[in-house]
Design a protein around this motif. Structure first.
Motif, PDB file in Angstrom:
ATOM      1  N   ARG A  72       0.773  -1.211   0.159  1.00  0.00           N
ATOM      2  CA  ARG A  72       0.132  -0.091  -0.082  1.00  0.00           C
ATOM      3  C   ARG A  72       0.959   1.295  -0.079  1.00  0.00           C
ATOM      4  O   ARG A  72       0.506   2.304  -0.681  1.00  0.00           O
ATOM      5  CB  ARG A  72      -0.964  -0.139   1.155  1.00  0.00           C
ATOM      6  CG  ARG A  72      -1.897  -1.102   1.301  1.00  0.00           C
ATOM      7  CD  ARG A  72      -2.880  -1.107   0.147  1.00  0.00           C
ATOM      8  NE  ARG A  72      -3.745  -2.068   0.310  1.00  0.00           N
ATOM      9  CZ  ARG A  72      -4.849  -2.620   1.190  1.00  0.00           C
ATOM     10  NH1 ARG A  72      -5.146  -1.606   2.005  1.00  0.00           N
ATOM     11  NH2 ARG A  72      -5.293  -3.656   1.136  1.00  0.00           N
ATOM     12  N   TRP A  73       1.746   1.349   0.666  1.00  0.00           N
ATOM     13  CA  TRP A  73       2.739   2.375   0.681  1.00  0.00           C
ATOM     14  C   TRP A  73       3.294   2.624  -0.459  1.00  0.00           C
ATOM     15  O   TRP A  73       3.802   3.624  -0.983  1.00  0.00           O
ATOM     16  CB  TRP A  73       3.901   2.130   2.050  1.00  0.00           C
ATOM     17  CG  TRP A  73       3.421   2.324   3.365  1.00  0.00           C
ATOM     18  CD1 TRP A  73       2.920   1.299   4.066  1.00  0.00           C
ATOM     19  CD2 TRP A  73       3.193   3.361   4.073  1.00  0.00           C
ATOM     20  NE1 TRP A  73       2.379   1.610   5.308  1.00  0.00           N
ATOM     21  CE2 TRP A  73       2.593   3.025   5.380  1.00  0.00           C
ATOM     22  CE3 TRP A  73       3.353   4.750   3.928  1.00  0.00           C
ATOM     23  CZ2 TRP A  73       2.408   3.801   6.382  1.00  0.00           C
ATOM     24  CZ3 TRP A  73       3.127   5.599   4.816  1.00  0.00           C
ATOM     25  CH2 TRP A  73       2.649   5.303   6.015  1.00  0.00           C
ATOM     26  N   TYR A  74       3.938   1.400  -0.987  1.00  0.00           N
ATOM     27  CA  TYR A  74       4.684   1.371  -2.177  1.00  0.00           C
ATOM     28  C   TYR A  74       3.851   2.162  -3.521  1.00  0.00           C
ATOM     29  O   TYR A  74       4.249   3.149  -3.957  1.00  0.00           O
ATOM     30  CB  TYR A  74       4.898   0.215  -2.750  1.00  0.00           C
ATOM     31  CG  TYR A  74       5.669   0.099  -4.266  1.00  0.00           C
ATOM     32  CD1 TYR A  74       6.909   0.132  -4.334  1.00  0.00           C
ATOM     33  CD2 TYR A  74       4.721  -0.304  -5.131  1.00  0.00           C
ATOM     34  CE1 TYR A  74       7.316   0.071  -5.687  1.00  0.00           C
ATOM     35  CE2 TYR A  74       5.208  -0.693  -6.513  1.00  0.00           C
ATOM     36  CZ  TYR A  74       6.422  -0.194  -6.837  1.00  0.00           C
ATOM     37  OH  TYR A  74       7.213  -0.191  -8.007  1.00  0.00           O
ATOM     38  N   SER A  75       2.566   1.962  -3.606  1.00  0.00           N
ATOM     39  CA  SER A  75       1.880   2.508  -4.444  1.00  0.00           C
ATOM     40  C   SER A  75       1.306   3.979  -4.320  1.00  0.00           C
ATOM     41  O   SER A  75       1.760   4.656  -5.404  1.00  0.00           O
ATOM     42  CB  SER A  75       0.317   1.770  -4.253  1.00  0.00           C
ATOM     43  OG  SER A  75      -0.535   2.476  -5.649  1.00  0.00           O
ATOM     44  N   ILE A  76       1.334   4.407  -3.441  1.00  0.00           N
ATOM     45  CA  ILE A  76       1.189   5.865  -2.838  1.00  0.00           C
ATOM     46  C   ILE A  76       2.734   6.559  -3.146  1.00  0.00           C
ATOM     47  O   ILE A  76       2.655   7.763  -3.884  1.00  0.00           O
ATOM     48  CB  ILE A  76       0.731   6.116  -1.591  1.00  0.00           C
ATOM     49  CG1 ILE A  76      -0.515   5.456  -1.369  1.00  0.00           C
ATOM     50  CG2 ILE A  76       0.649   7.570  -1.494  1.00  0.00           C
ATOM     51  CD1 ILE A  76      -1.275   5.651  -0.049  1.00  0.00           C
ATOM     52  N   LEU A  77       3.773   5.950  -2.741  1.00  0.00           N
ATOM     53  CA  LEU A  77       5.007   6.451  -2.887  1.00  0.00           C
ATOM     54  C   LEU A  77       5.442   6.610  -4.273  1.00  0.00           C
ATOM     55  O   LEU A  77       5.904   7.563  -4.709  1.00  0.00           O
ATOM     56  CB  LEU A  77       6.185   5.986  -2.017  1.00  0.00           C
ATOM     57  CG  LEU A  77       6.052   6.009  -0.557  1.00  0.00           C
ATOM     58  CD1 LEU A  77       6.925   5.056   0.276  1.00  0.00           C
ATOM     59  CD2 LEU A  77       5.996   7.502  -0.090  1.00  0.00           C
ATOM     60  N   LEU A  78       5.207   5.539  -4.858  1.00  0.00           N
ATOM     61  CA  LEU A  78       5.733   5.686  -6.298  1.00  0.00           C
ATOM     62  C   LEU A  78       4.912   6.618  -7.253  1.00  0.00           C
ATOM     63  O   LEU A  78       5.429   7.406  -7.942  1.00  0.00           O
ATOM     64  CB  LEU A  78       5.476   4.140  -7.051  1.00  0.00           C
ATOM     65  CG  LEU A  78       5.769   3.883  -8.374  1.00  0.00           C
ATOM     66  CD1 LEU A  78       7.202   4.385  -8.724  1.00  0.00           C
ATOM     67  CD2 LEU A  78       5.585   2.583  -8.953  1.00  0.00           C
ATOM     68  N   THR A  79       3.693   6.834  -6.942  1.00  0.00           N
ATOM     69  CA  THR A  79       2.903   7.762  -7.765  1.00  0.00           C
ATOM     70  C   THR A  79       3.244   9.249  -7.369  1.00  0.00           C
ATOM     71  O   THR A  79       3.246   9.881  -8.316  1.00  0.00           O
ATOM     72  CB  THR A  79       1.346   7.686  -7.486  1.00  0.00           C
ATOM     73  OG1 THR A  79       0.917   6.344  -7.633  1.00  0.00           O
ATOM     74  CG2 THR A  79       0.339   8.528  -8.103  1.00  0.00           C
ATOM     75  N   ALA A  80       3.388   9.409  -6.018  1.00  0.00           N
ATOM     76  CA  ALA A  80       4.032  10.557  -5.475  1.00  0.00           C
ATOM     77  C   ALA A  80       5.447  11.200  -6.255  1.00  0.00           C
ATOM     78  O   ALA A  80       5.463  12.158  -6.958  1.00  0.00           O
ATOM     79  CB  ALA A  80       4.235  10.757  -3.952  1.00  0.00           C
ATOM     80  N   PHE A  81       6.232  10.057  -6.030  1.00  0.00           N
ATOM     81  CA  PHE A  81       7.730  10.399  -6.888  1.00  0.00           C
ATOM     82  C   PHE A  81       7.555  10.489  -8.474  1.00  0.00           C
ATOM     83  O   PHE A  81       8.347  11.212  -9.066  1.00  0.00           O
ATOM     84  CB  PHE A  81       8.553   9.240  -6.522  1.00  0.00           C
ATOM     85  CG  PHE A  81       8.744   9.205  -5.166  1.00  0.00           C
ATOM     86  CD1 PHE A  81       8.930  10.252  -4.241  1.00  0.00           C
ATOM     87  CD2 PHE A  81       9.134   7.855  -4.389  1.00  0.00           C
ATOM     88  CE1 PHE A  81       9.017  10.153  -2.857  1.00  0.00           C
ATOM     89  CE2 PHE A  81       9.346   7.776  -3.142  1.00  0.00           C
ATOM     90  CZ  PHE A  81       9.296   8.880  -2.318  1.00  0.00           C
ATOM     91  N   ARG A  82       6.728   9.997  -9.058  1.00  0.00           N
ATOM     92  CA  ARG A  82       6.530   9.987 -10.453  1.00  0.00           C
ATOM     93  C   ARG A  82       5.642  11.373 -10.871  1.00  0.00           C
ATOM     94  O   ARG A  82       6.057  11.841 -11.980  1.00  0.00           O
ATOM     95  CB  ARG A  82       5.848   8.791 -11.246  1.00  0.00           C
ATOM     96  CG  ARG A  82       6.763   7.680 -11.198  1.00  0.00           C
ATOM     97  CD  ARG A  82       5.869   6.315 -11.732  1.00  0.00           C
ATOM     98  NE  ARG A  82       6.993   5.074 -11.992  1.00  0.00           N
ATOM     99  CZ  ARG A  82       6.491   4.132 -12.080  1.00  0.00           C
ATOM    100  NH1 ARG A  82       5.198   3.683 -12.536  1.00  0.00           N
ATOM    101  NH2 ARG A  82       7.474   2.962 -12.651  1.00  0.00           N
ATOM    102  N   GLU A  83       4.826  11.465 -10.334  1.00  0.00           N
ATOM    103  CA  GLU A  83       3.703  12.429 -10.758  1.00  0.00           C
ATOM    104  C   GLU A  83       3.618  13.890  -9.967  1.00  0.00           C
ATOM    105  O   GLU A  83       3.110  14.806 -10.098  1.00  0.00           O
ATOM    106  CB  GLU A  83       2.181  11.827 -10.684  1.00  0.00           C
ATOM    107  CG  GLU A  83       2.149  10.896 -11.590  1.00  0.00           C
ATOM    108  CD  GLU A  83       0.817   9.991 -11.444  1.00  0.00           C
ATOM    109  OE1 GLU A  83       0.024  10.770 -10.914  1.00  0.00           O
ATOM    110  OE2 GLU A  83       0.548   8.968 -12.196  1.00  0.00           O
ATOM    111  N   GLY A  84       4.229  13.711  -8.535  1.00  0.00           N
ATOM    112  CA  GLY A  84       3.890  14.737  -7.692  1.00  0.00           C
ATOM    113  C   GLY A  84       4.582  15.959  -7.954  1.00  0.00           C
ATOM    114  O   GLY A  84       5.866  16.090  -8.566  1.00  0.00           O
ATOM    115  N   ARG A  85       4.323  17.171  -7.444  1.00  0.00           N
ATOM    116  CA  ARG A  85       4.999  18.311  -7.409  1.00  0.00           C
ATOM    117  C   ARG A  85       5.166  19.037  -6.037  1.00  0.00           C
ATOM    118  O   ARG A  85       4.376  18.815  -5.198  1.00  0.00           O
ATOM    119  CB  ARG A  85       4.407  19.341  -8.326  1.00  0.00           C
ATOM    120  CG  ARG A  85       4.491  19.051  -9.961  1.00  0.00           C
ATOM    121  CD  ARG A  85       3.854  19.995 -10.808  1.00  0.00           C
ATOM    122  NE  ARG A  85       3.701  19.853 -12.143  1.00  0.00           N
ATOM    123  CZ  ARG A  85       4.742  20.245 -12.952  1.00  0.00           C
ATOM    124  NH1 ARG A  85       5.551  21.051 -12.640  1.00  0.00           N
ATOM    125  NH2 ARG A  85       4.739  20.142 -14.258  1.00  0.00           N
TER     126      ARG A  85
END
Length: 371
Positions: free
Chosen positions: A80-93
């Protein structure tokens, strides 16, 4: 992929170069072996690196994998953590608009550049919890600004439990920041940390009471904060300042100075262009103020004839003329720093005229020491 295997027409971006270098370092680490260890011991390091780094296709995936394993527990497993973190690191600003994928690289590179205990990028990524906690904060800050405040608070709480550092997801932290060791670091909700700063263990950027609103410190760029220092309240620390270990800062600190003690006092000008990079905590690179020979001592070289700027002599002369009272060197020095509202160590005519009314009545109404 090793550099010598890359086709000539392929051009790597700086982002790609960081990942390529990190993979090469991880491969070299995996080749380390010792005949003194049993089979299980010999396999531990290669297996760890295979799962954490070598199976991954990007730094974003690698970092999300590593952090998720550290943060996961029964109520919130690692996937669960992996999914959120990966999205943040790829798409987040970040709040300032930079992509998180750029910030995670900049933060990693500065550790290798600044910390003599860091032999490689891979070592920093795998073992430096100050880096780990900062990157989880970046994901939490992205969530916080998207309105996912409860989820962001879970990130904050888990970082506190796992890494021993507490960064509120509402804080604003720039790029190229190093939090060395990380243990005991506390950064409040309305705190701001400028680009290129270095914070040692035990640093607190906190409030000084129960007031709400904007209540935490604002650090300029390239500030060095020593181990155990506490900066409390909505105070400003100028760019390139150096805060000594265990200092307690309760008031604004101008740019490019060194402040030490409890409560912290300015003792001189920081000679380094960038204290956060040089990491000198010994006060050897400080040009100490001498109250008699250099009573005001602007922090940067200032041409006294520069149009629109007041040198120490011009400032004292204008101050005494405006107040029609004798102004001591120490009083003039204090007012010089207070009127320097942009904390650049220089005082313009505009700053003088704007801020003089705030102090002139007080100066006229009370006796002031001479000389």
């Amino acid at each position: 992929m090793a550099p010598h295997l890359v086709e000539e027409e392929t051009i790597f971006t700086p982002q790609d170069e960081v990942w390529v270098d990190l993979r090469i370092e991880a491969e070299q680490m995996a080749e380390e072996s010792s005949g003194d260890l049993d089979l299980l011991g010999r396999e531990l390091l290669p297996n760890f690196l295979e799962v954490t780094v070598l199976r991954c296709d990007s730094l974003e995936e690698c970092l999300a994998t590593h952090l998720a394993q550290k943060l996961g527990w029964s109520a919130a497993p690692a996937e669960r953590w992996y999914s959120i973190l990966l999205t943040a690191f790829r798409e987040g600003r970040a709040a300032t608009g930079e992509h998180l994928k750029d910030l995670i690289r900049r933060d990693l590179v500065v550790i290798k550049e600044r910390d003599p205990a860091c032999p490689s990028l891979a070592h920093a990524l795998l073992h430096f919890k100050g880096y780990h906690g900062l990157q989880v904060y970046r994901a939490a800050n992205w969530l916080w600004r998207k309105g996912q405040t409860s989820l962001a608070s879970i990130f904050q709480s888990r970082v506190s439990e796992v890494f021993g550092m507490d960064i509120h997801p509402g804080a604003r932290i720039g790029w190229g920041v190093m939090i060395d060791h990380g243990t005991g670091v506390v950064i409040g909700e309305t705190a701001v940390v400028g680009n290129g700063c270095s914070l040692l263990h035990g640093v607190t950027l906190g409030g000084n009471g129960k007031e709400g609103g904007d209540r935490h410190p604002k650090l300029g760029c390239e500030v060095l904060v020593g181990a155990g220092a506490s900066i409390l309240g909505n105070v400003k620390i100028g760019a390139g300042a150096k805060i000594g270990a265990a200092a307690v800062v309760l008031t604004d600190i101008p740019a490019h100075v060194t402040a030490v003690g409890c409560p912290a006092k300015v003792i001189g000008r920081a000679k380094e262009e960038n204290p956060a990079t040089s990491l000198d905590h010994s006060c050897r690179l400080v040009e100490l103020f001498r109250s008699r020979t250099r009573p005001l001592c602007p922090f940067r070289k200032l041409d006294s004839q520069k149009k629109g700027f007041l040198g120490p002599h011009e400032f004292a002369t204008q101050l005494r003329s405006a107040c029609q009272v004798q102004i001591s060197y120490s009083e003039a020095s204090d007012l010089f720093f207070k009127m320097d509202s942009d904390h650049d160590g220089q005082l313009t005519e505009e700053e003088f005229n704007k801020n003089l009314p705030l102090y002139i009545d007080t100066l006229k109404s009370r006796p002031i020491r001479s000389g």
